[in-house]
Design a protein around this motif. Structure first.
Motif, PDB file in Angstrom:
ATOM      1  N   GLY A  78      -0.580  20.056   9.920  1.00 11.55           N
ATOM      2  CA  GLY A  78       0.257  19.496  10.235  1.00 11.55           C
ATOM      3  C   GLY A  78       0.596  17.814   9.126  1.00 11.55           C
ATOM      4  N   ALA A  79       0.298  18.214   8.463  1.00 11.88           N
ATOM      5  CA  ALA A  79       0.826  17.372   7.247  1.00 11.88           C
ATOM      6  C   ALA A  79       1.634  17.667   5.939  1.00 11.88           C
ATOM      7  CB  ALA A  79      -1.120  16.938   5.974  1.00 11.88           C
ATOM      8  N   VAL A 107      -1.357  10.502   0.692  1.00 13.78           N
ATOM      9  CA  VAL A 107      -2.742  10.501   0.460  1.00 13.78           C
ATOM     10  C   VAL A 107      -3.680  11.557  -0.388  1.00 13.78           C
ATOM     11  CG1 VAL A 107      -5.388  11.216   1.378  1.00 13.78           C
ATOM     12  CG2 VAL A 107      -3.380   9.966   3.153  1.00 13.78           C
ATOM     13  N   SER A 108      -4.387  10.991  -1.751  1.00 13.41           N
ATOM     14  CA  SER A 108      -4.687  11.740  -2.740  1.00 13.41           C
ATOM     15  C   SER A 108      -6.878  11.705  -2.174  1.00 13.41           C
ATOM     16  CB  SER A 108      -5.865  10.828  -4.024  1.00 13.41           C
ATOM     17  OG  SER A 108      -3.578  10.371  -4.463  1.00 13.41           O
ATOM     18  N   VAL A 109      -6.573  13.259  -2.559  1.00 14.67           N
ATOM     19  CA  VAL A 109      -8.115  13.973  -2.868  1.00 14.67           C
ATOM     20  C   VAL A 109      -8.555  14.971  -3.676  1.00 14.67           C
ATOM     21  CG1 VAL A 109      -9.200  16.074  -1.277  1.00 14.67           C
ATOM     22  CG2 VAL A 109      -7.194  14.682   0.068  1.00 14.67           C
ATOM     23  N   ASN A 110      -9.523  14.321  -3.919  1.00 15.90           N
ATOM     24  CA  ASN A 110     -10.524  14.755  -5.341  1.00 15.90           C
ATOM     25  C   ASN A 110     -10.737  16.293  -5.417  1.00 15.90           C
ATOM     26  OD1 ASN A 110     -10.926  12.436  -7.223  1.00 15.90           O
ATOM     27  ND2 ASN A 110     -11.091  11.861  -4.585  1.00 15.90           N
ATOM     28  N   ILE A 111     -10.501  16.992  -5.997  1.00 10.47           N
ATOM     29  CA  ILE A 111     -10.625  18.535  -6.475  1.00 10.47           C
ATOM     30  C   ILE A 111     -11.485  18.322  -7.618  1.00 10.47           C
ATOM     31  CG2 ILE A 111      -9.366  20.517  -6.168  1.00 10.47           C
ATOM     32  CD1 ILE A 111      -9.156  19.393  -3.942  1.00 10.47           C
ATOM     33  N   SER A 112     -12.536  19.369  -6.669  1.00  8.41           N
ATOM     34  CA  SER A 112     -13.838  19.633  -7.642  1.00  8.41           C
ATOM     35  C   SER A 112     -13.004  21.647  -8.450  1.00  8.41           C
ATOM     36  CB  SER A 112     -14.784  20.054  -7.606  1.00  8.41           C
ATOM     37  OG  SER A 112     -15.239  21.452  -7.378  1.00  8.41           O
ATOM     38  N   ALA A 171     -13.539  20.791   3.439  1.00  5.16           N
ATOM     39  CA  ALA A 171     -13.670  19.695   4.334  1.00  5.16           C
ATOM     40  C   ALA A 171     -13.318  18.470   4.444  1.00  5.16           C
ATOM     41  CB  ALA A 171     -15.277  19.641   4.950  1.00  5.16           C
ATOM     42  N   MET A 172     -13.261  17.411   3.187  1.00  3.56           N
ATOM     43  CA  MET A 172     -12.875  16.559   3.034  1.00  3.56           C
ATOM     44  C   MET A 172     -10.934  16.735   2.634  1.00  3.56           C
ATOM     45  SD  MET A 172     -14.847  14.219   2.859  1.00  3.56           S
ATOM     46  CE  MET A 172     -15.882  15.591   3.589  1.00  3.56           C
ATOM     47  N   LEU A 173     -10.657  17.958   1.916  1.00  6.15           N
ATOM     48  CA  LEU A 173      -9.328  18.441   2.693  1.00  6.15           C
ATOM     49  C   LEU A 173      -9.022  18.439   4.054  1.00  6.15           C
ATOM     50  CD1 LEU A 173      -6.623  18.704   0.575  1.00  6.15           C
ATOM     51  CD2 LEU A 173      -7.069  21.300   0.960  1.00  6.15           C
ATOM     52  N   GLU A 174      -9.679  19.143   5.070  1.00  2.00           N
ATOM     53  CA  GLU A 174      -8.685  19.478   5.695  1.00  2.00           C
ATOM     54  C   GLU A 174      -8.754  17.906   6.426  1.00  2.00           C
ATOM     55  OE1 GLU A 174      -9.387  22.478   7.603  1.00  2.00           O
ATOM     56  OE2 GLU A 174      -8.241  21.724   9.223  1.00  2.00           O
ATOM     57  N   ALA A 175     -10.016  16.732   6.582  1.00  2.00           N
ATOM     58  CA  ALA A 175      -9.863  15.794   7.039  1.00  2.00           C
ATOM     59  C   ALA A 175      -9.091  15.069   6.564  1.00  2.00           C
ATOM     60  CB  ALA A 175     -11.144  15.105   7.428  1.00  2.00           C
ATOM     61  N   ALA A 176      -8.896  14.766   5.680  1.00  2.00           N
ATOM     62  CA  ALA A 176      -8.026  13.862   5.131  1.00  2.00           C
ATOM     63  C   ALA A 176      -6.367  14.391   5.242  1.00  2.00           C
ATOM     64  CB  ALA A 176      -8.242  14.339   3.345  1.00  2.00           C
ATOM     65  N   CYS A 177      -6.317  15.522   5.192  1.00  2.00           N
ATOM     66  CA  CYS A 177      -4.497  15.983   5.886  1.00  2.00           C
ATOM     67  C   CYS A 177      -4.414  16.043   7.141  1.00  2.00           C
ATOM     68  CB  CYS A 177      -5.029  17.682   5.759  1.00  2.00           C
ATOM     69  SG  CYS A 177      -4.302  17.890   4.386  1.00  2.00           S
ATOM     70  N   ILE A 204       0.976  -1.046  -0.179  1.00  2.00           N
ATOM     71  CA  ILE A 204       0.236  -0.041   0.062  1.00  2.00           C
ATOM     72  C   ILE A 204       1.189   1.363  -0.037  1.00  2.00           C
ATOM     73  CG2 ILE A 204      -1.959   1.050   1.177  1.00  2.00           C
ATOM     74  CD1 ILE A 204      -3.407  -1.445   2.405  1.00  2.00           C
ATOM     75  N   THR A 205       1.109   1.892  -0.657  1.00  2.00           N
ATOM     76  CA  THR A 205       1.339   3.409  -0.752  1.00  2.00           C
ATOM     77  C   THR A 205       0.937   4.596  -0.762  1.00  2.00           C
ATOM     78  OG1 THR A 205       1.504   2.980  -3.521  1.00  2.00           O
ATOM     79  CG2 THR A 205       2.960   2.060  -2.516  1.00  2.00           C
ATOM     80  N   GLY A 206      -0.754   4.739  -1.256  1.00  2.00           N
ATOM     81  CA  GLY A 206      -1.697   5.230  -0.979  1.00  2.00           C
ATOM     82  C   GLY A 206      -2.317   4.871  -0.922  1.00  2.00           C
ATOM     83  N   ALA A 207      -3.501   6.383  -0.058  1.00  2.00           N
ATOM     84  CA  ALA A 207      -4.810   6.076   0.176  1.00  2.00           C
ATOM     85  C   ALA A 207      -5.250   7.487  -0.541  1.00  2.00           C
ATOM     86  CB  ALA A 207      -5.699   6.547   1.749  1.00  2.00           C
ATOM     87  N   GLU A 208      -6.685   6.886  -1.219  1.00  2.00           N
ATOM     88  CA  GLU A 208      -7.780   7.951  -2.242  1.00  2.00           C
ATOM     89  C   GLU A 208      -8.642   8.030  -1.522  1.00  2.00           C
ATOM     90  OE1 GLU A 208      -9.043   7.251  -5.849  1.00  2.00           O
ATOM     91  OE2 GLU A 208     -10.122   9.488  -5.592  1.00  2.00           O
ATOM     92  N   ALA A 209      -8.636   9.064  -0.414  1.00  2.00           N
ATOM     93  CA  ALA A 209      -9.484   9.700   0.411  1.00  2.00           C
ATOM     94  C   ALA A 209     -10.744  10.095  -0.295  1.00  2.00           C
ATOM     95  CB  ALA A 209      -9.864  11.157   0.729  1.00  2.00           C
ATOM     96  N   LEU A 210     -12.012   9.155  -0.179  1.00  2.00           N
ATOM     97  CA  LEU A 210     -13.513   9.690  -0.805  1.00  2.00           C
ATOM     98  C   LEU A 210     -14.221   9.896   0.059  1.00  2.00           C
ATOM     99  CD1 LEU A 210     -12.309   6.063  -2.878  1.00  2.00           C
ATOM    100  CD2 LEU A 210     -13.052   8.373  -4.100  1.00  2.00           C
TER     101      LEU A 210
END
Ligand code: C2E
Ligand code: MG
Ligand code: MG
Ligand code: MG
Length: 283
Positions: free
Chosen positions: A141-142, A115-120, A92-98, A54-60
């Motif tokens: 602090g991410a 960690v990958s975050v989807n940005i519209s 909010a998703m970016l904040e939680a993922a960070c 596992i090298t990454g996680a996508e936040a959905l």
């Protein structure tokens, strides 16, 4: 009803359509309240390398509705886009993922998990986007070099030069970029070459039928070659079977995401899976 009115009748008011519009407005209002109550949270789906690590996680994003249970993005992202709520929801998703990334960097013995975050597009085009990302990183602090933003080609339709400029500004802080759903949009190879990308995500619509549809096989092969020649990583999304995984591997794909490697899951479950994977000896 529309038929009964005759096909040449211009109708300024369609009761069915109005009902749909009202339902969307009502859902938009409910969503804003839900966002303020903290009912949206990211689930995390594993991304693995050729060695299966596992090298990454996508936040959905998921909506934990107290009445209807866990609601998937298809049910709320389109409305969030229409109402502009996507800007605050995305933040909010970016904040939680960070926050989660900072926690993993601190608590789990993994130096490289990103960690990958989807940005519209709307979120990206907001005048304060770059400074908001920087503020979020500082506050949580991410580690910026382990944050990856997933964008789509739709973002280029508006102002490509400005988009490149913003990406460059964020890249200077170490943030990475993936082009999501690649192959389904409009961007030309000219722009693909100019964008400061790190990764291309092969859309799951091509991956799904890659073993049975020769056209999809050609598209997938071409995207992998294209990524290689541009010095980018190709990651396949929607990998559901071993056979598809093997085909992709033989075609030169180095990174994978899909139900074969794990569903999107809440942070605590993902953390447990991560710890378990780390306690196992590398293959
Ligand atoms: P995406 O970014 O392309 O995410 C991949 C989607 O494929 C996710 O759907 C994921 O659950 C699903 N998936 C993963 N593995 C498999 C598989 O093996 N087979 C199949 N059939 N599907 C798989 P999900 O979570 O329903 O999200 C749908 C879309 O909603 C995302 O597509 C993304 O465009 C959007 N989205 C989700 N969260 C956010 C967010 O926080 N912000 C924004 N702007 N968009 C989001
Ligand atoms: Mg994505
Ligand atoms: Mg995608
Ligand atoms: Mg998508």
């Amino acid at each position: 009803q529309a038929k009964a009115a005759g096909r040449n009748t211009l109708r300024l008011f369609d009761p069915d359509m109005q009902a749909t519009v009202n339902a969307r407005i009502e859902l938009g209002t409910r969503m804003r309240a839900a966002l303020e109550r903290g009912e949206f949270e990211p689930y995390y789906q594993a991304q693995v390398n050729a060695g299966g690590q596992i090298t990454g996680a996508e936040a959905l994003a998921r909506w934990n509705d107290p009445e209807h249970g866990v609601i998937a993005p298809a049910q709320f992202i389109p409305v969030a886009e229409d109402t502009g709520l996507i800007i605050d929801l995305g933040a909010a998703m970016l904040e939680a993922a960070c926050h989660q990334l900072a926690r993993w960097a601190r608590d789990v013995d993994t130096a490289t998990l990103s960690v990958s975050v989807n940005i519209s597009a709307q979120q990206f085009q907001h005048p304060d986007f770059v400074s908001r990302v920087q503020t979020t990183l500082r506050r949580t602090g991410a580690p910026p070099d382990r944050l990856n933003l997933e964008i789509t080609e739709s973002l280029l339709l508006h102002d490509t030069e400005e988009a490149i400029h913003r990406m460059m500004a964020l890249k200077r802080h170490g943030i990475g970029f993936s082009l999501d759903d690649f192959g389904t949009g409009y961007s030309s190879l000219y722009y693909l070459k100019r964008l400061p990308l790190d990764q291309i995500k092969i859309d799951q619509r091509f991956v799904r039928d890659v073993l049975t549809d020769p056209n999809d096989a050609v598209i997938v092969r071409t995207i992998i070659l294209l990524a290689q020649s541009l010095g980018l990583e190709a990651i396949a999304e929607g990998v559901e079977t071993e056979d598809i995984h093997r085909f992709l591997e033989q075609t030169g794909c180095q990174a994978f995401q899909g139900y074969l490697f794990g569903d999107p899951q809440p942070a605590t479950d993902f953390t447990n899976a991560l710890r378990q994977a780390l306690s196992q000896p590398a293959p």
